[in-house]
Scaffold this active site. Structure first.
Site, PDB file in Angstrom:
ATOM      1  N   ASP A  13      32.111 107.554  14.495  1.00  0.00           N
ATOM      2  CA  ASP A  13      32.575 108.663  15.341  1.00  0.00           C
ATOM      3  C   ASP A  13      32.470 110.014  14.645  1.00  0.00           C
ATOM      4  OD1 ASP A  13      33.352 106.723  17.276  1.00  0.00           O
ATOM      5  OD2 ASP A  13      35.195 106.402  16.141  1.00  0.00           O
ATOM      6  N   LYS A  16      27.512 111.659  15.584  1.00  0.00           N
ATOM      7  CA  LYS A  16      26.077 111.398  15.383  1.00  0.00           C
ATOM      8  C   LYS A  16      25.275 111.699  16.642  1.00  0.00           C
ATOM      9  CE  LYS A  16      26.913 107.124  14.169  1.00  0.00           C
ATOM     10  NZ  LYS A  16      28.355 107.099  13.905  1.00  0.00           N
ATOM     11  N   GLY A  40      29.127 104.195  21.011  1.00  0.00           N
ATOM     12  CA  GLY A  40      29.061 104.899  22.289  1.00  0.00           C
ATOM     13  C   GLY A  40      29.113 106.379  22.053  1.00  0.00           C
ATOM     14  N   HIS A  41      28.318 107.130  22.791  1.00  0.00           N
ATOM     15  CA  HIS A  41      28.481 108.567  22.724  1.00  0.00           C
ATOM     16  C   HIS A  41      28.199 109.216  24.064  1.00  0.00           C
ATOM     17  CE1 HIS A  41      24.418 107.788  20.976  1.00  0.00           C
ATOM     18  NE2 HIS A  41      24.098 108.606  21.948  1.00  0.00           N
ATOM     19  N   GLN A 225      28.060 103.235  14.140  1.00  0.00           N
ATOM     20  CA  GLN A 225      29.251 103.108  13.278  1.00  0.00           C
ATOM     21  C   GLN A 225      29.103 104.007  12.038  1.00  0.00           C
ATOM     22  OE1 GLN A 225      27.921  99.720  14.455  1.00  0.00           O
ATOM     23  NE2 GLN A 225      29.053 100.382  16.225  1.00  0.00           N
TER      24      GLN A 225
HETATM   25  P1  IMP Z   1      33.590  95.503  16.029  1.00  0.00           P
HETATM   26  O1  IMP Z   1      32.390  96.263  15.600  1.00  0.00           O
HETATM   27  O2  IMP Z   1      33.854  95.583  17.515  1.00  0.00           O
HETATM   28  O3  IMP Z   1      33.603  94.092  15.521  1.00  0.00           O
HETATM   29  O4  IMP Z   1      34.883  96.207  15.357  1.00  0.00           O
HETATM   30  C1  IMP Z   1      35.115  96.174  13.960  1.00  0.00           C
HETATM   31  C2  IMP Z   1      35.716  97.505  13.470  1.00  0.00           C
HETATM   32  O5  IMP Z   1      34.735  98.521  13.592  1.00  0.00           O
HETATM   33  C3  IMP Z   1      36.923  97.985  14.270  1.00  0.00           C
HETATM   34  O6  IMP Z   1      37.791  98.678  13.391  1.00  0.00           O
HETATM   35  C4  IMP Z   1      36.321  98.973  15.264  1.00  0.00           C
HETATM   36  O7  IMP Z   1      37.262  99.924  15.698  1.00  0.00           O
HETATM   37  C5  IMP Z   1      35.244  99.605  14.386  1.00  0.00           C
HETATM   38  N1  IMP Z   1      34.129 100.145  15.166  1.00  0.00           N
HETATM   39  C6  IMP Z   1      33.121  99.471  15.758  1.00  0.00           C
HETATM   40  N2  IMP Z   1      32.276 100.315  16.365  1.00  0.00           N
HETATM   41  C7  IMP Z   1      32.726 101.544  16.133  1.00  0.00           C
HETATM   42  C8  IMP Z   1      32.248 102.862  16.469  1.00  0.00           C
HETATM   43  O8  IMP Z   1      31.209 103.048  17.115  1.00  0.00           O
HETATM   44  N3  IMP Z   1      33.009 103.903  16.031  1.00  0.00           N
HETATM   45  C9  IMP Z   1      34.135 103.720  15.288  1.00  0.00           C
HETATM   46  N4  IMP Z   1      34.616 102.528  14.953  1.00  0.00           N
HETATM   47  C10 IMP Z   1      33.913 101.447  15.366  1.00  0.00           C
END
Ligand code: IMP
Length: 430
Positions: A13, A16, A40-41, A225
């Site tokens: 977040d 990007k 997501g953006h 991420q």
């Molecule tokens: P997962 O990717 O859904 O398995 O989540 C694992 C961790 O990564 C959690 O803490 C989510 O909040 C974080 N996370 C996954 N995708 C994003 C993103 O696009 N932005 C911020 N945090 C993310």
């Protein structure tokens, strides 16, 4: 023209999307190399709002080829839904501008149900995943029982793979996690249809990239991420299940590391994190509230309120090293306006000892206390500024100190959400 990898340097977040959108104007191919619809953006183009979870925003630029690499995990319902929404708004989407790797892993309905059920079972110790089935899908990839796009488009293969894997998933769901099992038909029928719709978009993305590079077309590798959510280098186990670091671009789309010419690190001028896990500079006070409110820090995928805190240079220095950063893009600098002082964490203190790198265990990370350097703040609204030299003196001092500590030059500074609210110090493609 060089190829550029864009990576988040913090916990995701970082903004990007806006920087990728800006750079896409100069790129011929944009490719995602990891993650899925956990990302997501939101983009506002010509007054219209577009939300993307899987398709690179480059799809809005005519003549740009957008690809999803083998390192991505694809939820076909989400992907096809994004295509439908774009087409209904008059955006042309087809094999001429969108391709997905035949080796991309498919997120199946049992992945999502397992993700949610496991989080529930963990209770207070949950990771705080996005609940999109990301982790369980990557688990199957590594366990060599995943279903890939090339399997999905072939009904016989899909049938065989699903027949093999479903009993195990149902056993876990029912017997271990007390959840509902799936019938074969409720998955096979819709997923076979998804496969037929995906077929024309399936390609060997490695070959597309190789050909593009051979003809001097520049490629933008879009990471999702952030570095500290990396499965290997992040704050494990509070991480995602893939490799957002720049090296992931090579394995995640089938290109040699020599093609990754430059690495642009996106740095939010403060820090945010969603979900659980250690966060040494977190502000649980009115400063954190200011960052949430002024920075509109709510997730575009899950709508969750993000945790906020000061900029952490231990985190950024680690990112510079792990990614081989060649440039920085600072985002949301405007959000710091009116805060005084402005703080930068320059080291940690753990059990009375100073530390300049992140410890490997959760227990130590949780004991890290930030060592701050305070800089004078600025009161001015900076969103209208388009040249660094026109920024208030204190803002320039903050940027200079950040650059010095990171040891990487600042190339872009974002001072507001709109495309125009950007200062380009040096074109990353130049
Ligand atoms: P997962 O990717 O859904 O398995 O989540 C694992 C961790 O990564 C959690 O803490 C989510 O909040 C974080 N996370 C996954 N995708 C994003 C993103 O696009 N932005 C911020 N945090 C993310």
């Amino acid at each position: 023209m060089p190829n550029i990898v864009v990576v988040g340097t913090q916990w995701g977040d970082e903004g990007k999307g806006k920087i990728v959108d800006l750079l896409t104007e100069q790129a011929r191919v944009v490719v995602r190399y990891q993650g899925g619809n956990n990302a997501g953006h939101t983009l506002v183009v010509g007054g219209e709002k577009f939300i993307f979870h899987l398709i690179p925003s480059g799809i809005l630029h005519p003549g740009t080829m957008c690809c999803l690499g083998n390192g991505v995990v694809l939820d076909p319902a989400v992907f096809l839904g994004e295509i439908d929404r774009l087409q209904s708004r008059g955006v042309k989407v087809g094999p001429e501008n969108l391709r997905v790797s035949e080796r991309t892993q498919v997120i199946m309905p049992y992945h999502q149900r397992l993700d949610l059920a496991r989080e529930r079972a963990k209770g207070a110790g949950k990771i705080g995943t996005t609940g999109r089935g990301i982790g369980p899908c990557y688990e199957d990839k590594v366990a060599r029982r995943g279903i890939r796009v090339a399997d999905l488009v072939d009904p016989q293969l899909l049938k065989a793979k699903l027949t093999e894997v479903l009993p195990e998933k149902n056993f876990l769901l029912e017997k271990l996690l007390g959840d509902k099992p799936f019938t074969f038909e409720e998955i096979f029928a819709p997923y076979e249809k998804f496969g037929q719709r995906l077929k024309p978009l399936m390609a060997n993305v490695s070959i597309i990239l190789h050909e593009a590079a051979k003809h001097g077309k520049n490629i933008l590798f879009e990471g999702a991420q952030g570095t500290h959510l990396d499965i290997d280098h992040g704050t494990y186990p509070f991480v995602t299940s893939s490799n957002p670091v720049a090296g992931g671009a090579a394995t995640g789309c089938g290109i040699g590391p020599k093609a990754l010419h430059r690495v642009l690190g996106i740095v939010k001028a403060y820090t945010t994190r969603v979900g659980g896990g250690p966060f040494p500079t977190e502000c649980l006070d009115s400063i954190g509230d200011h960052m949430v409110e002024v920075g509109q820090e709510f997730g575009s995928t899950t709508g969750r309120r993000r945790r906020c805190g000061w900029l952490d240079l231990v985190v950024l220095q680690e990112s510079a090293r792990l990614n081989g950063l060649t440039g920085l893009a600072i985002t949301k600098l405007d959000v710091l306006s009116t805060l005084d002082p402005v703080r930068i964490c320059v080291a940690y203190e753990v059990d009375g000892q100073r530390r300049d790198s992140m410890p490997p265990t959760l227990a130590e990370l949780e004991r890290c206390r930030p060592v701050f350097e305070d800089l004078p703040g600025w009161q001015e609204d900076i969103s209208g500024v388009r040249r660094v030299q026109d920024l208030p003196a204190n803002t320039r001092t903050y940027l200079k100190r950040l650059e010095e500590l990171a040891g990487v030059p600042i190339q872009v500074v974002s001072v507001g959400p709109d495309r125009e609210e950007t200062i380009v110090v040096q074109n990353p493609f130049a």
